[in-house]
Design an enzyme around this catalytic site. Structure first.
Site, PDB file in Angstrom:
ATOM      1  N   LEU A  93      17.832   8.831  40.114  1.00 51.81           N
ATOM      2  CA  LEU A  93      17.333   9.826  41.065  1.00 51.81           C
ATOM      3  C   LEU A  93      15.871  10.165  40.816  1.00 51.81           C
ATOM      4  O   LEU A  93      15.171  10.612  41.721  1.00 51.81           O
ATOM      5  CB  LEU A  93      18.176  11.106  40.971  1.00 51.81           C
ATOM      6  CG  LEU A  93      19.660  10.971  41.321  1.00 51.81           C
ATOM      7  CD1 LEU A  93      20.390  12.274  41.030  1.00 51.81           C
ATOM      8  CD2 LEU A  93      19.835  10.578  42.775  1.00 51.81           C
ATOM      9  N   PHE A  98       9.832  11.961  29.679  1.00 48.24           N
ATOM     10  CA  PHE A  98      10.759  12.088  28.567  1.00 48.24           C
ATOM     11  C   PHE A  98      12.133  11.501  28.858  1.00 48.24           C
ATOM     12  O   PHE A  98      13.020  11.562  28.021  1.00 48.24           O
ATOM     13  CB  PHE A  98      10.908  13.570  28.182  1.00 48.24           C
ATOM     14  CG  PHE A  98       9.597  14.282  28.129  1.00 48.24           C
ATOM     15  CD1 PHE A  98       8.642  13.926  27.194  1.00 48.24           C
ATOM     16  CD2 PHE A  98       9.297  15.284  29.029  1.00 48.24           C
ATOM     17  CE1 PHE A  98       7.415  14.566  27.154  1.00 48.24           C
ATOM     18  CE2 PHE A  98       8.077  15.929  28.993  1.00 48.24           C
ATOM     19  CZ  PHE A  98       7.131  15.573  28.048  1.00 48.24           C
ATOM     20  N   GLY A  99      12.337  10.969  30.023  1.00 49.49           N
ATOM     21  CA  GLY A  99      13.636  10.390  30.349  1.00 49.49           C
ATOM     22  C   GLY A  99      13.786  10.208  31.840  1.00 49.49           C
ATOM     23  O   GLY A  99      12.810  10.174  32.592  1.00 49.49           O
ATOM     24  N   LYS A 100      15.031  10.113  32.266  1.00 52.02           N
ATOM     25  CA  LYS A 100      15.310   9.892  33.682  1.00 52.02           C
ATOM     26  C   LYS A 100      16.522  10.699  34.103  1.00 52.02           C
ATOM     27  O   LYS A 100      17.280  11.192  33.262  1.00 52.02           O
ATOM     28  CB  LYS A 100      15.542   8.412  33.956  1.00 52.02           C
ATOM     29  CG  LYS A 100      16.687   7.796  33.179  1.00 52.02           C
ATOM     30  CD  LYS A 100      16.809   6.301  33.422  1.00 52.02           C
ATOM     31  CE  LYS A 100      15.659   5.530  32.846  1.00 52.02           C
ATOM     32  NZ  LYS A 100      15.808   4.069  32.996  1.00 52.02           N
ATOM     33  N   VAL A 101      16.697  10.836  35.401  1.00 51.60           N
ATOM     34  CA  VAL A 101      17.860  11.516  35.962  1.00 51.60           C
ATOM     35  C   VAL A 101      18.635  10.501  36.793  1.00 51.60           C
ATOM     36  O   VAL A 101      18.062   9.812  37.636  1.00 51.60           O
ATOM     37  CB  VAL A 101      17.449  12.719  36.837  1.00 51.60           C
ATOM     38  CG1 VAL A 101      18.685  13.407  37.408  1.00 51.60           C
ATOM     39  CG2 VAL A 101      16.615  13.701  36.039  1.00 51.60           C
ATOM     40  N   LYS A 116      20.776  14.245  33.387  1.00 51.52           N
ATOM     41  CA  LYS A 116      19.430  14.088  32.839  1.00 51.52           C
ATOM     42  C   LYS A 116      19.556  13.419  31.472  1.00 51.52           C
ATOM     43  O   LYS A 116      20.205  13.951  30.565  1.00 51.52           O
ATOM     44  CB  LYS A 116      18.741  15.452  32.717  1.00 51.52           C
ATOM     45  CG  LYS A 116      17.295  15.367  32.248  1.00 51.52           C
ATOM     46  CD  LYS A 116      16.684  16.751  32.066  1.00 51.52           C
ATOM     47  CE  LYS A 116      16.334  17.395  33.378  1.00 51.52           C
ATOM     48  NZ  LYS A 116      15.525  18.633  33.185  1.00 51.52           N
ATOM     49  N   ASP A 210       7.463  29.025  35.975  1.00 52.43           N
ATOM     50  CA  ASP A 210       6.902  27.826  36.615  1.00 52.43           C
ATOM     51  C   ASP A 210       7.529  27.627  37.993  1.00 52.43           C
ATOM     52  O   ASP A 210       7.919  26.514  38.358  1.00 52.43           O
ATOM     53  CB  ASP A 210       7.124  26.600  35.734  1.00 52.43           C
ATOM     54  CG  ASP A 210       6.286  25.400  36.190  1.00 52.43           C
ATOM     55  OD1 ASP A 210       5.270  25.625  36.882  1.00 52.43           O
ATOM     56  OD2 ASP A 210       6.648  24.258  35.870  1.00 52.43           O
TER      57      ASP A 210
END
Length: 525
Positions: A93, A98-101, A116, A210
């Site tokens: 997605l 730092f990574g992926k979803v 995540k 944020d």
């Protein structure tokens, strides 16, 4: 010297059937040149209405389609899906530093989730492990229909997996970019949901810090879900002055007091960011923008946003009061909820009960069916040891009416039957103007009003009532506050305890089974 070239001439029937009529055309070649390979042009694509304009074409195309179906395997082999516990991983997605979803499906229920996947080594190398811990700790606290839910966290030697609610509508930013701007009606609805979510977070002591359209997701029904709490602040982040001192956030949405670096109220800085989001939704533009960051910050500190005159007077007024550079005079949550423009068609969102979890642990997801309290009350049995465990001390007098340290649970003992207890609680709270919902062996008491509940803007009161069986004629009633005014909660609990509770300790000790359990418990020390 002349050579012939093949130049196709098509007719509708021949083109539809794949047959091409060709005639010879002379072309000239240069002297002493090598012979040229004839160039065959493809026939132009026939118009769609010619595909089935003749019986011959129709039969030919159907024949080819049947031939393709015969060649295609009936059960194509698929590569086995990668699994994480009981989750089958699907397409990506999104991907970040730092990574992926990834989209995932629960193998037993078929429910969709967003997982995540974070790289541990990269997190440690970038020294953002505290940020990840903060996001996980924050999401565990939050259970609201307008906040992305965290269902489970697990880890391997190299990865951290966060199983999150899947929101399939994309970012609010994309929705605004697609439409240019939103209508006031749609923008107000989304802003109301945003304020419900932010207000709930503040009640839990969580400040997002944020907020921007990229961190607000939209589901398939058009409702928003606040996400990305990596920069959020919890109460322990405050100093002795009660203010936050870390400068963070996205430049265009950051509050003036945050830029001054003198300490700021996290709730009021979030309100400013919400005001910028509202401005973007209604106008399609940023209120403060410049390619030069220094100039941008000067504009924010000045707080002179140009509010379009074509907006309604109410929209102009609420924007002007929220985008006030002075946090002391800026409109707070209570003021926003009381504003006439905000209150139009406003129905407050009810947070989920603290116990209304998906019961996910150790990689398992247990789906439970709702039961009607009236027809089949789901009453849990407890013995003396469990009853002692429910109290913060071993004093039995605490059983009759005990409020825990967090002021979120009050318990008392009653000898009414579970059905009678639920009926009497429902009758009492309904007379006081509350609404009642019955779900999974619990009674939910809901205060619904469009006015702010109290000066601090804690929202509407939500209580869940649950009954535990000690023996066949003795029960513990637990009243649990999920949100809302503490003083109103205590008043309501005191009224119910007085009407339904046992006020004498001796009545509890008369029960033989309880006395025997307690004797065995005391003899073990």
């Amino acid at each position: 010297m002349q050579k012939t070239s093949m130049n196709p001439v098509t007719d509708p029937v021949a083109a539809a059937t794949g047959r091409v009529a060709i005639r010879q055309l002379p072309i000239k070649t240069q002297p002493n040149s090598q012979s040229l390979t004839p160039f065959l042009q493809l026939p132009p694509k026939p118009p769609p209405n010619l595909l089935f304009s003749s019986p011959l074409a129709s039969v030919e195309l159907r024949h080819r389609a049947r031939a393709r179906r015969r060649r295609r395997p009936s059960h194509p082999r698929r590569a086995p899906a990668m699994r994480m516990g009981k989750y089958e991983m699907g397409r990506a997605l999104g991907e970040g530093h730092f990574g992926k979803v990834k989209l995932a499906r629960h193998a037993d229920t078929g429910a969709a989730f967003a997982i995540k996947i974070l790289d541990r080594q990269r997190i440690l190398a970038m020294k953002i492990d505290e940020q990840i811990k903060r996001e996980i700790a924050t999401l565990k606290l939050l259970k609201h229909p307008n906040v992305v839910r965290l269902h489970e966290v697990s880890a391997s030697k190299t990865k951290i997996y966060m199983v999150l609610e899947y929101v399939n509508g994309g970012e609010l930013f994309d929705k605004i970019a697609l439409k240019g701007k939103l209508s006031e009606k749609e923008g107000r609805k989304l802003f109301q949901q945003l304020m419900d979510a932010v207000s709930y977070c503040h009640e839990k002591g969580v400040y997002h810090r944020d907020l921007k359209p990229e961190n607000v997701l939209v589901d398939a029904k058009g409702n928003i879900k606040v996400s990305d709490f990596g920069l959020s602040a919890l109460p322990q982040n405050q100093r002795k002055d009660g203010l936050l001192h870390t400068t963070c956030g996205s430049p265009n949405y950051i509050a003036p007091e945050v830029l001054l670096n003198r300490g700021y109220d996290g709730s009021l800085s979030d309100i400013w960011s919400c005001g910028v989001i509202l401005y973007v939704m209604l106008t399609g533009n940023l209120p403060f923008d410049d390619q030069n960051t220094v100039v941008l910050y000067q504009k924010i500190l000045k707080g002179d946003a140009r509010i379009p005159k074509w907006l309604s007077p109410g929209a102009q007024d609420i924007l002007r009061k929220i985008l006030d550079p002075n946090p002391i005079t800026r409109l707070d949550i209570t003021g926003i909820r009381a504003h006439e423009w905000f209150r139009q068609d406003y129905t407050p969102a009810m947070p989920f009960d603290d116990d209304d979890d998906n019961n996910i642990s150790d990689g398992n997801l247990h789906m439970t069916e709702n039961q009607d309290i009236e027809t089949s009350p789901a009453i849990s049995q407890i013995n003396a040891f469990q009853l002692i465990g429910m109290s913060s001390c071993l004093d039995l007098s605490g059983f009759f009416e005990k409020e825990d340290v967090s002021e979120r649970k009050i318990r008392f003992v009653s000898n009414y039957s579970p059905t009678s207890l639920f009926e009497k609680i429902e009758s009492t709270v309904t007379e006081k103007g509350f609404q009642v919902q019955k779900n999974s062996g619990k009674l939910k008491v809901i205060q619904v009003c469009k006015e702010p509940a109290n000066p601090r803007g804690h929202g509407n009161l939500l209580i869940s009532a649950e009954v535990f069986e000690i023996n066949e004629s003795l029960y513990v009633v637990e009243l649990k506050r999920s949100s809302g005014d503490c003083s109103l909660y205590r008043q309501l609990c005191a009224s119910l305890s007085e009407d339904l509770g046992i006020c004498k300790r001796q009545q509890l000790l008369k029960k033989d089974s309880m006395r025997q359990d307690l004797c065995r418990y005391n003899s073990s020390f």
